[in-house]
Write an enzyme that holds these catalytic residues in place. Sequence first.
Site, short mmCIF file in Angstrom:
data_model
loop_
_atom_site.label_atom_id
_atom_site.label_comp_id
_atom_site.label_asym_id
_atom_site.label_seq_id
_atom_site.Cartn_x
_atom_site.Cartn_y
_atom_site.Cartn_z
N ARG A 233 0.99 -0.93 -0.13
CA ARG A 233 0.39 0.20 -0.12
C ARG A 233 0.77 1.23 0.00
O ARG A 233 1.82 1.36 0.55
CB ARG A 233 -1.05 0.07 1.84
CG ARG A 233 -2.51 -1.34 0.96
CD ARG A 233 -3.17 -0.58 0.10
NE ARG A 233 -3.98 -2.05 0.28
CZ ARG A 233 -4.66 -2.54 -0.51
NH1 ARG A 233 -3.37 -2.40 -1.62
NH2 ARG A 233 -5.68 -3.53 -0.40
N GLU A 262 -3.79 6.83 -4.99
CA GLU A 262 -4.34 6.56 -6.45
C GLU A 262 -5.27 7.05 -6.80
O GLU A 262 -6.63 7.04 -6.54
CB GLU A 262 -3.83 4.94 -5.94
CG GLU A 262 -2.94 4.76 -5.53
CD GLU A 262 -2.28 3.24 -5.50
OE1 GLU A 262 -4.21 2.02 -6.24
OE2 GLU A 262 -2.23 2.04 -4.33
N HIS A 281 -1.50 -0.20 -9.76
CA HIS A 281 -1.52 -1.01 -8.35
C HIS A 281 -2.25 -2.63 -9.54
O HIS A 281 -3.49 -2.54 -9.27
CB HIS A 281 -2.68 -0.80 -8.17
CG HIS A 281 -3.48 -1.26 -6.59
ND1 HIS A 281 -3.40 -0.58 -5.48
CD2 HIS A 281 -2.82 -2.71 -6.36
CE1 HIS A 281 -3.88 -1.68 -4.29
NE2 HIS A 281 -3.04 -2.61 -4.65
C1 GLV Z 1 -4.77 -5.60 -3.92
O1 GLV Z 1 -4.17 -4.37 -3.73
C2 GLV Z 1 -5.59 -5.98 -2.76
O2 GLV Z 1 -5.68 -5.96 -1.29
O3 GLV Z 1 -6.36 -7.08 -2.90
#
Ligand code: GLV
Length: 315
Positions: A233, A262, A281
Amino acid sequence: MDKIFITRILPDVQLINNLKEHFEVEVWEKSSPPNTEELLMKSKDCWGILTMLTEKIDNDFIIKNQKLKIIANMAAGFDNIDIETAKQQNIMVTNTPDVLTESTAELTFALLLLMAKRLPEANQAIRNNQWGPWNPNWMLGKDLKNANLGIIGPGKIGNAVAKIAKSFSMKINYYGRDPKIDFPGNYMQLEKLLVTSDYISIHLSLNNETNNFLNAKHFKKMKQDAILINTSRGKIINQDDLLQAIQSNEIGGAALDVTDPEPIDSSSPLLQMQNIFVSPHLGSATKATRYKMAKIAIDNLISYKIKNYCPNAVI
Ligand code: GLV
Ligand code: GLV
């Protein structure tokens, strides 16, 4: 029939049809997420919601949704949800762990290799017409064999990354709250891991303890050519401090699959740096994995309805 609101189109329509055998289902069909008001409006009167990590399920939202019984998050992480309030209100919260472990570990390794071999920089150099005659001293990267990989956060994804790294003959050390019996690497205190690692990869989940976990004082300890990878994260790294560390050559480079916020603004100074690579991501972004994540989220909703039990309850 109880109602379910799903905040995005899911990878397979059959999954929705399964859900429709038990619920009245509404799907948000726009490609961008519902905003706070839209989410609130659509969730009103719902028994359950299926959310993405983009939906902020905060105290206010939960308190205003008195009928809600379950939040099925289609992600491994659940830092977008106020777990404490959900608990107080007796709302079930579920996630989709495990199925994205390998995809995320592979993406992590893709980033590690990109940075080690300086591929983004090299590709950009070609586009800038800077590829001259073969040069023994140009665009020199780093090897993986015998290099020290430091893994911060020895969960499932960290473990999968360590296994891939082993096949590249890397030396693996890890730091976490406690040593793990089954981790393929050596436990190290954070300070020592920072000082010795050639590559550092972060696999922590985001919570109050890990917010801003890595900042200026840590970057100062790292090797000058250390490469930092983050597929967990964005908020775990202090981005301003990272920029500063890169600008002053305190560390070698960073690859970030996650940022804060993001999406990252396209004018962010991070994107101006040659030795920072950002991907949007994509940790779990494979067809097979996203299907599995959606199926688990749907199965959690059905299981809670029929059996009053969820295999992936997080509280
Ligand atoms: C992606 O970042 C998730 O937590 O699934
Ligand atoms: C999540 O699946 C983790 O790596 O802990």
